[in-house]
Design a protein around this motif. Structure first.
Motif, PDB file in Angstrom:
ATOM      1  N   THR B   7      43.279  36.765  30.926  1.00  0.00           N
ATOM      2  CA  THR B   7      43.709  37.599  32.337  1.00  0.00           C
ATOM      3  C   THR B   7      43.559  38.958  32.580  1.00  0.00           C
ATOM      4  OG1 THR B   7      45.672  37.770  32.023  1.00  0.00           O
ATOM      5  CG2 THR B   7      44.237  35.084  33.083  1.00  0.00           C
ATOM      6  N   PRO B   8      42.905  39.260  33.659  1.00  0.00           N
ATOM      7  CA  PRO B   8      42.501  38.801  34.827  1.00  0.00           C
ATOM      8  C   PRO B   8      40.610  38.404  34.763  1.00  0.00           C
ATOM      9  CG  PRO B   8      42.700  41.208  35.331  1.00  0.00           C
ATOM     10  CD  PRO B   8      43.062  41.108  33.401  1.00  0.00           C
ATOM     11  N   LYS B   9      40.294  38.629  36.309  1.00  0.00           N
ATOM     12  CA  LYS B   9      39.658  38.003  36.246  1.00  0.00           C
ATOM     13  C   LYS B   9      38.337  39.742  36.018  1.00  0.00           C
ATOM     14  CE  LYS B   9      38.683  32.934  37.081  1.00  0.00           C
ATOM     15  NZ  LYS B   9      40.075  32.532  36.532  1.00  0.00           N
ATOM     16  N   HIS B  10      38.516  40.509  37.130  1.00  0.00           N
ATOM     17  CA  HIS B  10      38.525  41.287  37.557  1.00  0.00           C
ATOM     18  C   HIS B  10      39.517  42.381  37.634  1.00  0.00           C
ATOM     19  CE1 HIS B  10      34.653  38.924  39.657  1.00  0.00           C
ATOM     20  NE2 HIS B  10      35.507  38.525  39.937  1.00  0.00           N
ATOM     21  N   LEU B  11      39.016  43.484  37.267  1.00  0.00           N
ATOM     22  CA  LEU B  11      39.872  44.917  37.262  1.00  0.00           C
ATOM     23  C   LEU B  11      38.910  45.706  37.349  1.00  0.00           C
ATOM     24  CD1 LEU B  11      42.962  45.701  36.381  1.00  0.00           C
ATOM     25  CD2 LEU B  11      41.659  45.991  33.961  1.00  0.00           C
ATOM     26  N   VAL B  12      39.274  46.847  38.161  1.00  0.00           N
ATOM     27  CA  VAL B  12      39.148  48.146  38.734  1.00  0.00           C
ATOM     28  C   VAL B  12      40.122  49.197  38.224  1.00  0.00           C
ATOM     29  CG1 VAL B  12      38.050  49.430  40.537  1.00  0.00           C
ATOM     30  CG2 VAL B  12      38.091  47.051  40.603  1.00  0.00           C
ATOM     31  N   MET B  13      40.104  50.187  37.509  1.00  0.00           N
ATOM     32  CA  MET B  13      40.681  51.360  37.304  1.00  0.00           C
ATOM     33  C   MET B  13      40.197  51.910  37.788  1.00  0.00           C
ATOM     34  SD  MET B  13      41.359  50.349  33.307  1.00  0.00           S
ATOM     35  CE  MET B  13      41.492  51.876  32.881  1.00  0.00           C
ATOM     36  N   GLY B  14      41.091  53.482  38.026  1.00  0.00           N
ATOM     37  CA  GLY B  14      40.323  54.691  37.598  1.00  0.00           C
ATOM     38  C   GLY B  14      40.317  55.591  36.289  1.00  0.00           C
ATOM     39  N   TYR B  89      34.585  42.274  29.324  1.00  0.00           N
ATOM     40  CA  TYR B  89      34.249  41.803  27.985  1.00  0.00           C
ATOM     41  C   TYR B  89      35.555  40.646  27.932  1.00  0.00           C
ATOM     42  CZ  TYR B  89      35.137  47.054  28.073  1.00  0.00           C
ATOM     43  OH  TYR B  89      34.544  48.474  28.302  1.00  0.00           O
ATOM     44  N   LEU B  90      34.314  40.296  26.601  1.00  0.00           N
ATOM     45  CA  LEU B  90      34.604  38.722  26.740  1.00  0.00           C
ATOM     46  C   LEU B  90      35.610  38.700  25.234  1.00  0.00           C
ATOM     47  CD1 LEU B  90      30.975  38.078  26.430  1.00  0.00           C
ATOM     48  CD2 LEU B  90      32.903  37.331  27.542  1.00  0.00           C
ATOM     49  N   CYS B  91      36.854  37.334  25.012  1.00  0.00           N
ATOM     50  CA  CYS B  91      37.751  37.342  24.269  1.00  0.00           C
ATOM     51  C   CYS B  91      36.980  35.914  23.756  1.00  0.00           C
ATOM     52  CB  CYS B  91      38.897  37.206  25.271  1.00  0.00           C
ATOM     53  SG  CYS B  91      39.806  36.200  23.162  1.00  0.00           S
ATOM     54  N   GLY B 108      36.069  35.894  29.931  1.00  0.00           N
ATOM     55  CA  GLY B 108      35.528  37.741  29.937  1.00  0.00           C
ATOM     56  C   GLY B 108      36.406  37.993  31.551  1.00  0.00           C
ATOM     57  N   THR B 109      36.859  39.183  31.543  1.00  0.00           N
ATOM     58  CA  THR B 109      37.221  39.868  31.918  1.00  0.00           C
ATOM     59  C   THR B 109      36.266  41.324  32.999  1.00  0.00           C
ATOM     60  OG1 THR B 109      39.464  40.204  31.813  1.00  0.00           O
ATOM     61  CG2 THR B 109      39.176  41.381  32.750  1.00  0.00           C
ATOM     62  N   ARG B 110      35.880  41.051  33.864  1.00  0.00           N
ATOM     63  CA  ARG B 110      34.956  42.071  34.587  1.00  0.00           C
ATOM     64  C   ARG B 110      35.383  43.570  35.179  1.00  0.00           C
ATOM     65  NH1 ARG B 110      29.490  42.360  34.536  1.00  0.00           N
ATOM     66  NH2 ARG B 110      29.798  39.356  35.077  1.00  0.00           N
ATOM     67  N   LEU B 111      35.387  44.053  34.302  1.00  0.00           N
ATOM     68  CA  LEU B 111      36.209  45.341  34.123  1.00  0.00           C
ATOM     69  C   LEU B 111      34.707  46.582  34.729  1.00  0.00           C
ATOM     70  CD1 LEU B 111      38.163  47.588  33.713  1.00  0.00           C
ATOM     71  CD2 LEU B 111      36.787  48.157  31.750  1.00  0.00           C
TER      72      LEU B 111
END
Lengths: 110, 114
Positions: B7-14, B89-91, B108-111
């Motif tokens: 978690t999360p599946k998707h993440l958008v960050m500055g 990002y894969l665990c 994975g989490t798509r960053l």
């Protein structure tokens, strides 16, 4: 780490056997041969691994050459769901992690 | 249960944000891994934890900080990332150290770093 060489891509027809080759001429005696596959938009999935003898499981068979310098992943009857990138990886018994190469992109046609 | 959850599946960050990625497994595995995967490239190993101790760090920049609070959980703390850090990002986890044991991967989490 020992390197592996795989064809960039292969094609197959549905319900036919597929033989995916991998060369690893610098393999050491303690290197396990692992195969993983990655379907689009998913994490890699374990397929099979072995050390010296041929191995079978519900997904595939792994044929290892007698000198261990090459191996072949065998999918006995390809389905459309087997279309993926297949990675052949060498991993030491202790300590080192999986180092992915470029892999083989398998396409399956109906 | 052979599942690794992320978690999360998707993440958008500055670029000035601080965020964390979480990974969990309940298979009793004692080794856990973080990989980074750019589009159309193979996964690249970042970190390995073995028995809750960091055993491999593949020269990852310090803006990525892993943490293993217990044998079931693995976190990746992110701070001051760059746009080129955008990736999947894969665990993964395995019963024992890498080599003889198969690894189980999460989705994975798509960053995306903006």
């Amino acid at each position: 780490d020992a390197k592996t060489t795989q064809p960039n891509s292969m094609e197959s027809n549905e319900e036919e056997p597929v033989h995916l080759p991998c060369n690893h001429s610098t393999i050491s005696g303690t290197d396990y041969i692992h195969w993983y596959r990655q379907l689009p938009s998913q994490g890699p999935e374990y397929v099979i691994h072995g050390l010296t003898s041929n191995v079978n499981n519900r997904m595939a068979s792994l044929a290892i050459a007698e000198d261990r310098k090459s191996s072949t992943l065998i999918l006995h009857r390809a389905t459309l769901r087997d279309a993926a990138v297949y990675y052949c990886i060498l991993s030491r018994q202790a300590g080192t992690a999986l180092i992915f190469g470029k892999g083989t992109t398998l396409s399956v046609s109906s | 249960d052979t599942e690794v959850t992320q978690t999360p599946k998707h993440l958008v960050m500055g670029m000035t944000n601080k965020k964390s990625l979480k990974c969990e497994q309940h298979m009793g595995h004692r080794a856990m891994y973080w990989y980074k995967q750019k589009a159309k490239k193979p996964p690249e190993l970042m970190f390995v934890y073995s028995y809750e101790k960091l055993s491999i760090n593949e020269s990852v920049p310090s803006r990525f900080s892993p943490e293993c609070p217990n044998s079931s959980l693995l976190n990746l703390h992110l701070h001051a990332l760059q746009p080129e850090d955008s990736a999947l990002y894969l665990c993964a986890s395995s019963q024992g150290g890498p080599g003889a044991y198969e690894q189980y991967f999460g989705p994975g989490t798509r960053l995306t770093v903006t």
